[in-house]
Scaffold this motif. Structure first.
Motif, PDB file in Angstrom:
ATOM      1  N   LEU A 181       0.828  -1.203   0.000  1.00 27.27           N
ATOM      2  CA  LEU A 181       0.000   0.000   0.000  1.00 27.27           C
ATOM      3  C   LEU A 181       0.861   1.251   0.000  1.00 27.27           C
ATOM      4  O   LEU A 181       0.554   2.233  -0.674  1.00 27.27           O
ATOM      5  N   LEU A 186      -3.292  -1.162  -3.995  1.00 27.57           N
ATOM      6  CA  LEU A 186      -4.604  -0.847  -3.439  1.00 27.57           C
ATOM      7  C   LEU A 186      -5.560  -2.002  -3.709  1.00 27.57           C
ATOM      8  O   LEU A 186      -5.599  -2.537  -4.827  1.00 27.57           O
ATOM      9  N   ASN A 199      -7.687  -3.802   2.806  1.00 28.61           N
ATOM     10  CA  ASN A 199      -6.419  -3.080   2.652  1.00 28.61           C
ATOM     11  C   ASN A 199      -5.463  -3.361   3.803  1.00 28.61           C
ATOM     12  O   ASN A 199      -4.266  -3.055   3.702  1.00 28.61           O
TER      13      ASN A 199
END
Length: 314
Positions: A181, A186, A199
């Protein structure tokens, strides 16, 4: 997608930090980027009064306003801001604004004071003991934000949600975690997020507890759960790490990885493979084709702490 589903670029989990503030008399500025919700205990008092889990300045007796400058853990484009005044009831600021700037390298607080700041959120009213969300029209990449409070008071947390825009020099010609990330990876879709944000899979570091991973509800049908990751850059995956640490009675039984460049034609990166609970699995991947997106399928459901996809950008 609501902007709050995007990563918090200011979070301490990504390396965010409060690098400057004009005042923090009652409560430390560093609390603004704490990833955990603010807490409140009625009996906590110190030499300066009530101890708050947030940032709180003294009462101003002269014109002006208070401010704090936050270095984003992952520079990017801001889509929205949440100014959380949890537990601040008679001492919250009635108005706030947020500015952003982009400064290369590692600027000092003095250099940031001279930076070219652009408004992200205009001066706006906020409520006490509440999460105050503000949508931001996506614009240029920023590395720092400045929270202004008018005239003084307390804010528990500042969340800066957006998309990561990494420095290309950190990707090309290097072997990196293409899913990370903090580099621009993503999760753009998933089948289920009942117990945690997908996430979480691509956050830096190791999960400390089960709650810092991704876990689905128990399936009662014949399907399986999955997440779709947009890689930080198109690249060839060489090593996959599927980490079920902390997931003991609720880990997936098997997993599979697939890649694509157009989200229409898919190819295998890792065939359906058995997993063990509470284990960091590492698998060599013989990728003959680059990918822009990778899909992780877990069978039939369960939880995973982290997903790493090491490889080279093309």
């Amino acid at each position: 997608m609501p902007f709050t589903d995007l990563p918090d670029l200011a979070s301490r989990l990504l390396g965010g930090g409060v690098v400057d503030a004009n005042d923090e008399f009652f409560a430390a500025r560093d609390n603004l980027v704490n990833p955990d919700p603010s807490t409140f205990e009625t009996w906590t008092y110190g030499p300066k009064g009530k101890v708050y889990d947030g940032w709180e300045t003294r009462r101003r007796r002269e014109p002006g306003h208070d401010w704090a400058v936050v270095r984003l853990g992952a520079p990017g484009v801001v889509h929205g801001v949440v100014v959380d005044t949890a537990h601040f009831t008679g001492n919250f600021p009635p108005h706030v604004s947020v500015d952003g700037c982009a400064v290369d390298g590692y600027p000092s607080p003095a250099e940031l004071l001279k930076a070219d700041w652009t408004p992200l959120v205009p001066r706006s009213a906020v409520r006490g003991d509440a999460q105050n969300p503000f949508e931001v029209t996506p614009g240029e990449r920023v590395t720092h934000v400045r929270l202004n409070i008018y005239p003084d008071g307390g804010v528990a947390r500042l969340r800066v949600h957006g998309t990561v825009v990494p420095d290309p020099a950190l990707l090309h010609g290097m072997t990196v975690d293409l899913a990370a990330l903090e580099l621009g990876g993503l999760v753009v879709d998933c089948s289920n997020r009942f117990y945690g944000s997908p996430n979480n899979l691509i956050l830096p570091g190791q999960a400390r507890i089960m709650g810092e991973g991704w876990e689905t509800a128990r399936r009662r049908d014949d399907g399986n759960d999955w997440v779709l990751v947009r890689l930080a850059a198109e690249g060839r995956v060489r090593l996959a790490e599927l980490d079920t640490t902390h997931f003991k009675g609720n880990a997936p039984g098997w997993a599979r990885l697939s890649g694509t460049t157009d989200r229409q034609e898919w190819f295998d990166l890792l065939p359906r493979t058995r997993l063990q609970p509470d284990t960091r699995h590492r698998f060599r991947v013989e990728a003959t084709r680059p990918a822009t997106h990778v899909r992780l399928d877990v069978y039939p459901d369960g939880g995973m702490a982290r997903l790493r996809l090491w490889g080279e950008a093309v």
